[in-house]
Scaffold this active site. Structure first.
Site, mmCIF file in Angstrom:
data_model
loop_
_atom_site.group_PDB
_atom_site.id
_atom_site.type_symbol
_atom_site.label_atom_id
_atom_site.label_comp_id
_atom_site.label_asym_id
_atom_site.label_seq_id
_atom_site.Cartn_x
_atom_site.Cartn_y
_atom_site.Cartn_z
ATOM 1 C CG ASN A 42 -0.434 -0.120 2.615
ATOM 2 O OD1 ASN A 42 0.640 -0.725 2.743
ATOM 3 N ND2 ASN A 42 -0.921 0.377 3.576
ATOM 4 C CB ILE A 43 1.820 3.725 -2.624
ATOM 5 C CG1 ILE A 43 2.582 2.389 -2.814
ATOM 6 C CG2 ILE A 43 2.506 4.950 -2.598
ATOM 7 C CD1 ILE A 43 4.056 2.249 -2.308
ATOM 8 C CD GLU A 44 -1.389 4.900 4.606
ATOM 9 O OE1 GLU A 44 -0.800 5.622 4.969
ATOM 10 O OE2 GLU A 44 -2.053 3.977 4.831
ATOM 11 C CB CYS A 53 -5.237 -1.587 -1.522
ATOM 12 S SG CYS A 53 -6.565 -0.797 -0.485
ATOM 13 C CD GLU A 55 -5.316 -6.105 -0.998
ATOM 14 O OE1 GLU A 55 -4.838 -4.933 -0.820
ATOM 15 O OE2 GLU A 55 -6.286 -6.364 -0.149
ATOM 16 C CB CYS A 88 -10.910 -2.555 1.034
ATOM 17 S SG CYS A 88 -10.348 -1.981 -0.727
HETATM 18 N N1 THU Z 1 -5.093 -1.653 2.755
HETATM 19 C C1 THU Z 1 -4.516 -2.366 1.829
HETATM 20 O O1 THU Z 1 -3.536 -2.176 1.236
HETATM 21 N N2 THU Z 1 -5.052 -3.773 1.654
HETATM 22 C C2 THU Z 1 -6.170 -4.246 2.455
HETATM 23 O O2 THU Z 1 -6.514 -5.316 2.385
HETATM 24 C C3 THU Z 1 -6.637 -3.493 3.752
HETATM 25 C C4 THU Z 1 -6.211 -2.122 3.779
HETATM 26 C C5 THU Z 1 -4.367 -0.386 3.107
HETATM 27 C C6 THU Z 1 -5.039 0.808 2.903
HETATM 28 C C7 THU Z 1 -4.352 1.732 3.723
HETATM 29 O O3 THU Z 1 -3.031 2.191 3.125
HETATM 30 C C8 THU Z 1 -4.351 1.069 4.817
HETATM 31 O O4 THU Z 1 -4.139 -0.318 4.481
HETATM 32 C C9 THU Z 1 -5.029 1.307 5.991
HETATM 33 O O5 THU Z 1 -6.569 1.169 5.678
#
Ligand code: THU
Length: 132
Positions: A42-44, A53, A55, A88
């Site tokens: 995940n890259i925010e 996310c 995935e 998600c």
């Molecule tokens: N996130 C994922 O990358 N995959 C998941 O299956 C659940 C949530 C990430 C999104 C966000 O960067 C962080 O987790 C918190 O929600």
């Protein structure tokens, strides 16, 4: 590829996460029929809604390397959590279009919880191209 090995790759991918806002690092790994593994994390962003996310990053990276649904064997997902982490809703929608419906999705969390599932199971009654 063996599920345990693919989970190890997802753990490797987790280290690539950029998650300074949620502090919730997630790693994903996609195994391909030619033996390659594509990683995602995940890259925010400070504009939270732009975060992506693990995935979807792994899946998009797979397609951007020229692979398609038919080339994919499995997906592994790893997160640090006291509760099992499943994809998600947005990721489920993207997976059901770009990932084989019956291919294994191996999930593991740091507390030892695990689940082997499929996107068919995770997103029943999906909206897809046939509804258009
Ligand atoms: N996130 C994922 O990358 N995959 C998941 O299956 C659940 C949530 C990430 C999104 C966000 O960067 C962080 O987790 C918190 O929600």
């Amino acid at each position: 590829m063996d599920s345990k090995l693919l989970i190890e790759k997802a753990k490797e991918a987790q280290k690539l996460s950029y998650s300074p806002y949620s502090h919730f690092a997630v790693g994903a790994a996609i195994a391909l029929k030619d033996g390659k593994v594509i990683l995602g994390a995940n890259i925010e962003n400070a504009s939270y809604g732009l975060s992506m996310c693990a995935e979807r990053n792994a899946l998009y990276a797979t397609y951007l390397q020229g692979y398609k649904k038919e080339d994919i064997c499995a997906l592994a997902l790893y997160a640090t959590s006291d509760k099992l982490v499943t994809p998600c809703g947005a990721c489920r929608q993207v997976l059901q279009e770009l990932f084989p419906l019956d291919a294994p999705i191996y999930i593991e969390t740091s507390n030892g919880d695990s689940l082997n599932t499929t996107i068919k199971e995770l997103l029943p009654y999906a909206f897809d191209e046939e509804n258009l």
